[in-house]
Write a protein that holds these residues in place. Structure first.
Motif, short mmCIF file in Angstrom:
data_model
loop_
_atom_site.label_atom_id
_atom_site.label_comp_id
_atom_site.label_asym_id
_atom_site.label_seq_id
_atom_site.Cartn_x
_atom_site.Cartn_y
_atom_site.Cartn_z
N GLY A 77 0.99 -1.22 -0.11
CA GLY A 77 0.02 0.04 0.04
C GLY A 77 0.92 1.26 0.03
N SER A 78 0.51 2.36 -0.29
CA SER A 78 1.27 3.70 -0.07
C SER A 78 1.41 3.95 1.41
CB SER A 78 0.64 4.64 -0.89
OG SER A 78 -0.53 4.76 -1.06
N ASP A 79 0.61 3.58 1.91
CA ASP A 79 0.76 3.51 3.60
C ASP A 79 2.39 3.08 3.87
OD1 ASP A 79 -1.69 4.66 3.90
OD2 ASP A 79 -2.61 2.89 4.42
N ILE A 176 4.16 14.53 -2.88
CA ILE A 176 2.91 14.83 -3.32
C ILE A 176 2.17 13.57 -3.55
CG2 ILE A 176 1.63 16.04 -5.24
CD1 ILE A 176 4.15 17.59 -5.91
N ASP A 177 0.94 13.10 -2.59
CA ASP A 177 0.26 12.21 -2.78
C ASP A 177 -0.72 12.33 -3.78
OD1 ASP A 177 -1.34 9.95 -2.22
OD2 ASP A 177 -1.29 10.09 -0.13
N GLU A 178 -0.70 11.53 -4.98
CA GLU A 178 -1.43 11.55 -6.07
C GLU A 178 -2.45 10.28 -6.21
OE1 GLU A 178 0.26 14.92 -8.90
OE2 GLU A 178 1.08 12.75 -9.48
N ASN A 203 1.49 7.22 -5.69
CA ASN A 203 0.24 6.58 -6.24
C ASN A 203 0.07 5.33 -5.70
OD1 ASN A 203 0.78 7.37 -10.01
ND2 ASN A 203 0.70 8.78 -8.31
N THR A 204 -1.13 4.85 -6.13
CA THR A 204 -1.60 3.43 -5.59
C THR A 204 -2.73 2.59 -6.52
OG1 THR A 204 -3.05 2.46 -3.86
CG2 THR A 204 -3.72 4.58 -4.64
N PHE A 205 -2.55 1.17 -6.21
CA PHE A 205 -3.48 0.30 -6.90
C PHE A 205 -4.94 0.60 -6.51
CE2 PHE A 205 -1.26 -2.66 -10.14
CZ PHE A 205 -0.19 -2.02 -10.33
N SER A 206 -5.01 1.05 -5.19
CA SER A 206 -6.18 1.19 -4.63
C SER A 206 -7.35 1.73 -5.05
CB SER A 206 -5.90 1.45 -3.24
OG SER A 206 -4.83 0.57 -2.46
N LYS A 207 -7.27 2.93 -5.87
CA LYS A 207 -8.23 3.60 -6.29
C LYS A 207 -8.78 3.54 -7.71
CE LYS A 207 -7.55 5.17 -2.03
NZ LYS A 207 -8.74 4.80 -1.08
#
Ligand code: PMP
Length: 346
Positions: A77-79, A176-178, A203-207
């Protein structure tokens, strides 16, 4: 700008000799008998440790993100990337970070876990950041400035000019959280990674990529910064099943694009319909797949919706978000169910 990475990184991390795992050591050599990692020879392929640097996946991701594999970190996760930023740059009990408010809650939670002072600077009435105020909250112990765009929970893009100003004037790290940038028309900052040695983009795979369950986040930055992430992360931080599922998502990318179009179309349907409701006082403009709305009584409406089996996010207690609910854009059917329920609230 006077940027020296070595001066920003915690001395113990800069000097860290990272763990060298078995899979790192044999890399690049030809082999067919693996007796180096104390694995069980049975139950192929789950018996083997996964690629610690996820090279195949990064190669496949590169053309999607227009970023070189050596400028990518992949995490649980980006977390994971958020927490690593603190562990790499911030000396507990000494350093601090600056962030906009309101914003994504994990920046503060990770600051608290890592014993790092968190300075929040309120956004203005249009939910925009003022670069001067943000920069004036920083001092010599400020290692990181957090910017989220489109911002959670407000939903809007931060002004590009304002972000540029922060990036050029701040001599520390700017994250910068995109996470939601696929839903926006604004150009992503990862496209200009090479212009800023102090920039980290998340970036994330979650959205938009519809894969929250596999827990896969991305950080893009200079090779030097990515080297630090790789030093500090757990050796096998992204498991094999996640790497395989991520490749499958990229192989079938048409689906992602279709969902994205659908969600953006639904957003156009939901926003005006919300605005029509007597209990809705304000629908804030959004560039994400959710919308922040100010209602007559957020706590009561939230509880009422739960009774109807509909869960939204109550942001009433968040700074500047009094009586606000954050509502995700769902399918047409889900959105209509929500709108119908809100219409009948008394
Ligand atoms: N950044 C923002 C702005 C988010 O809203 C979220 C999740 N809600 C995350 C990061 C975390 O995403 P991930 O699932 O990749 O850990």
């Amino acid at each position: 700008m006077n940027f020296e990475l070595g001066k920003l990184v915690r001395p113990n991390i800069w000097a860290l000799e990272p763990y060298s795992c078995a899979r790192d050591e044999f890399k690049g050599m030809q082999a067919h008998v693996f007796l180096d990692a104390n694995e069980n020879p049975y139950n192929d392929p789950l018996n083997r440790y996964p690629d610690p640097l996820q090279e195949k996946l990064k190669e496949r991701l590169a053309p999607f993100k227009h970023v070189c594999p050596s400028q990518m970190f992949l995490g649980n996760g980006s977390d994971e990337a958020i927490d690593l930023v603190y562990r790499i740059f911030c000396n507990p009990g000494i350093d601090n970070v600056v962030a906009i408010a309101p914003t994504y809650g994990m920046y503060k939670v990770c600051a608290d876990i890592n014993e790092v002072e968190y300075r929040s600077v309120p956004l203005n009435d249009e939910w925009q950041l003022d670069p001067k105020t943000l920069l004036s909250a920083a001092d010599i112990n400020t290692k990181v400035i957090w910017i989220c765009s489109p911002n959670n929970p407000t939903g809007n893009d931060m002004s590009r000019e304002a972000i540029h100003e922060v990036l050029t004037k701040f001599e520390g790290i700017v994250v910068i959280d995109e996470a939601y940038s696929d839903f926006s028309t604004q150009k992503p900052f990862r496209d200009i990674l090479d212009n800023y040695p102090n920039l980290i983009v998340l970036n994330t795979f979650s959205k938009a990529w519809a894969s929250a369950a596999i827990r896969l986040g991305m950080a893009f930055a200079s090779e030097e910064i990515i080297g630090l992430f790789n030093k500090v992360k757990y050796p096998y931080n992204v498991n094999l099943l996640t790497q395989e599922k991520a490749l499958a998502v990229l192989d079938d990318f048409m689906h992602v694009e279709g969902w994205l179009t659908q969600i953006k179309r639904e957003r156009e349907h939901v926003l005006p319909a919300l605005q029509e409701l007597p209990i809705v006082l304000k629908v804030f403009p959004t560039d994400a797949n959710f919308v922040l709305v100010r209602v007559t009584d957020a706590n009561r409406i939230y509880r009422y919706l739960i009774e109807q089996g509909i869960v939204v996010r109550n942001r009433h207690r968040v700074q500047l978000c009094q009586d606000c609910l954050r509502i995700t854009i769902g399918t047409r059917q889900e959105n209509n169910e929500l709108l119908g329920a809100m219409r009948f609230f008394k």
